[in-house]
Design a protein around this motif. Structure first.
Motif: not given
Ligand SMILES: C[S@@+](CC[C@H](N)C(=O)[O-])C[C@H]1O[C@@H](n2cnc3c(N)ncnc32)[C@H](O)[C@@H]1O
Length: 440
Positions: A169-187
């Protein structure tokens, strides 16, 4: 904006001022941070590193706003109440740099903030800004403060979600406070040879886990590459991509997509070659979906403006696949849209649930016997996900959860067989999806 607001053009080279104008429009006009930031950066003449600083200041200030306010409260004799919003946001920008941006020395952060926001806050507030930021730099109230940037009701919701999935739980809380990585999705129709194209475009990519076609961008300019301009791939979080991949992309099915929005998932449904009818209540969003798909050179998308919570204008049981990306709190995406944590309240959830139940009931009526319904939300709350699906399963016995043998999806499935993602798993957003078969 107030009388003292500076226009974007007169402040176009001042990163802190531009960040302040963006925060003002997020707060006072209800604009999303991403849209406000894109608009401001496009209108400005700001250069590379300063563009990065504006982005950091906007997202960082929104993400940490609760903590920043608590620290500022201690440094202000009369507290925050009654401060004009442009002054409070300027103080937050200053405090964010002092507390959380190590690369900027304190004296430079204070001087640059005051200098750059002067035109917006007005000369008579400069003294206040200076005094408060200096006091804050001396007091350093953030030392040892490990509290969450989420409001208490959301801390509880995230902790409950972690408990449901038996994760930290504490790790998930910290993760929601972080910046999201840039993902791309290829067709899927551009997957062959894609890695060579990415190398030619000087993009460094890493596949994330096993979600087909999804990569994390490590370096390079994705939005300037031909991969993006041709819409061979788009920026899309891995969880969002996983949901549309899980629907099963193939050309042999007649697809109805409900709540299609601006078409980030329509693109992949249409790229399969299947005829897709995309529905949304918002005509402008649907026009965006149509433009995105046309830009990608695809022709198999029809769009229909309709309210999916009401009887739909199609023959019952006439689609092989109904893909429903229901409107929700969006809480699963709050790393990318940090303003969400301040805008949502717990009372939104029963309201969303009631709307989603009406939408899934209409969606279910459109699926032919033997066909598939994929219900998804970009949220992790029980009310918006499992409780909506349970409602359908309780009231319509012809529906069953469809076991999935796709290898890549197994790590994301819960005990019931529903997809439940979170940022501790390959850095993706928190989505919910259920794959349901009409067994009538
Ligand atoms: C989660 S967003 C969809 C995101 C989109 N599928 C994508 O991948 O970018 C939900 C969408 O539902 C639409 N919506 C909200 N209420 C609706 C309703 N009653 N009927 C149809 N669409 C609705 C909103 O306009 C919004 O575009």
């Amino acid at each position: 904006m107030t009388k003292r607001s500076a226009s974007a053009s007169s402040t176009s080279k001042l990163p802190r001022c531009l960040a302040l104008l963006v925060l003002q429009s997020v707060q006072n006009e209800g604009v999303g941070s991403q849209a406000a930031l894109d608009r401001a950066l496009r209108a400005s003449k700001i250069s590379g590193p300063n563009r990065g600083l504006v982005t950091e200041l906007v997202y960082g200030t929104l993400r940490h706003r609760r903590r920043l306010d608590r620290w500022l409260e201690q440094a202000l004799d009369r507290g925050l109440r009654g401060l004009p919003s442009e002054v409070l946001n300027a103080l937050r920008i200053g405090a964010y740099q002092l507390a959380l941006l190590e690369r900027i020395p304190d004296h430079a952060a204070i001087a640059a903030t005051i200098d750059e926001v002067r035109k917006v806050v007005g000369p008579n507030k400069v003294g206040l800004l200076n005094a408060v930021l200096r006091r804050l730099a001396r007091q350093r109230p953030w030392t040892g403060d490990a509290s969450s940037g989420l409001p208490p009701w959301l801390v509880k919701r995230v902790s409950d979600y972690a408990a449901t999935l038996s994760i930290d739980g504490p790790a998930l809380l910290r993760a929601f406070d972080e910046r999201a990585p840039q993902h791309i999705h290829v067709r899927t129709d551009h997957q062959i040879g894609f890695e060579d194209r990415a190398a030619a475009a000087e993009l460094t990519l890493h596949s994330i886990g096993q979600i087909p076609g999804v990569y994390r961008v490590e370096s390079g300019h994705f939005f300037e590459s031909e991969i993006f301009t041709s819409r061979a791939a788009i920026a899309q979080d891995g969880a969002s991509a996983a949901v549309v991949r899980w629907a099963g992309l193939n050309s042999d099915q007649k697809v109805l997509e409900l709540c299609a929005g601006r078409g980030a998932k329509s693109l992949f449904l249409a790229a399969s070659g299947a005829p897709v009818t995309a529905v949304d209540v918002d005509e402008r969003r649907l026009q965006g979906a149509q433009r995105l798909v046309e830009r990608a050179g695809l022709t198999t998308l029809d769009t229909v403006v309709a309210d999916a919570a009401e009887p739909l204008p199609f023959a019952a049981a006439s689609f092989d696949l109904v893909f429903c990306d229901a409107p929700c709190s969006g809480l699963g995406t709050m790393r990318r849209r940090p303003e969400i944590r301040h805008r949502r309240i717990a009372a939104d959830l029963p309201y969303n649930h009631a709307l989603q139940v009406r939408i899934i009931e209409q969606a279910a009526k459109m699926v032919r016997p033997g066909g598939l319904l994929l219900y998804a939300v970009c949220s992790f709350t029980e009310e918006e996900g499992p409780m909506v699906v349970e409602h359908l399963l309780r009231n319509a016995p012809q529906w069953r959860r469809e076991p999935s043998d796709a290898h890549w999806v197994q790590p994301f499935l819960d005990q019931r067989g529903d997809l439940r993602t979170h940022p501790l798993q390959q850095g993706v957003d928190a989505f919910y999806a259920a794959r349901l078969r009409h067994c009538g």
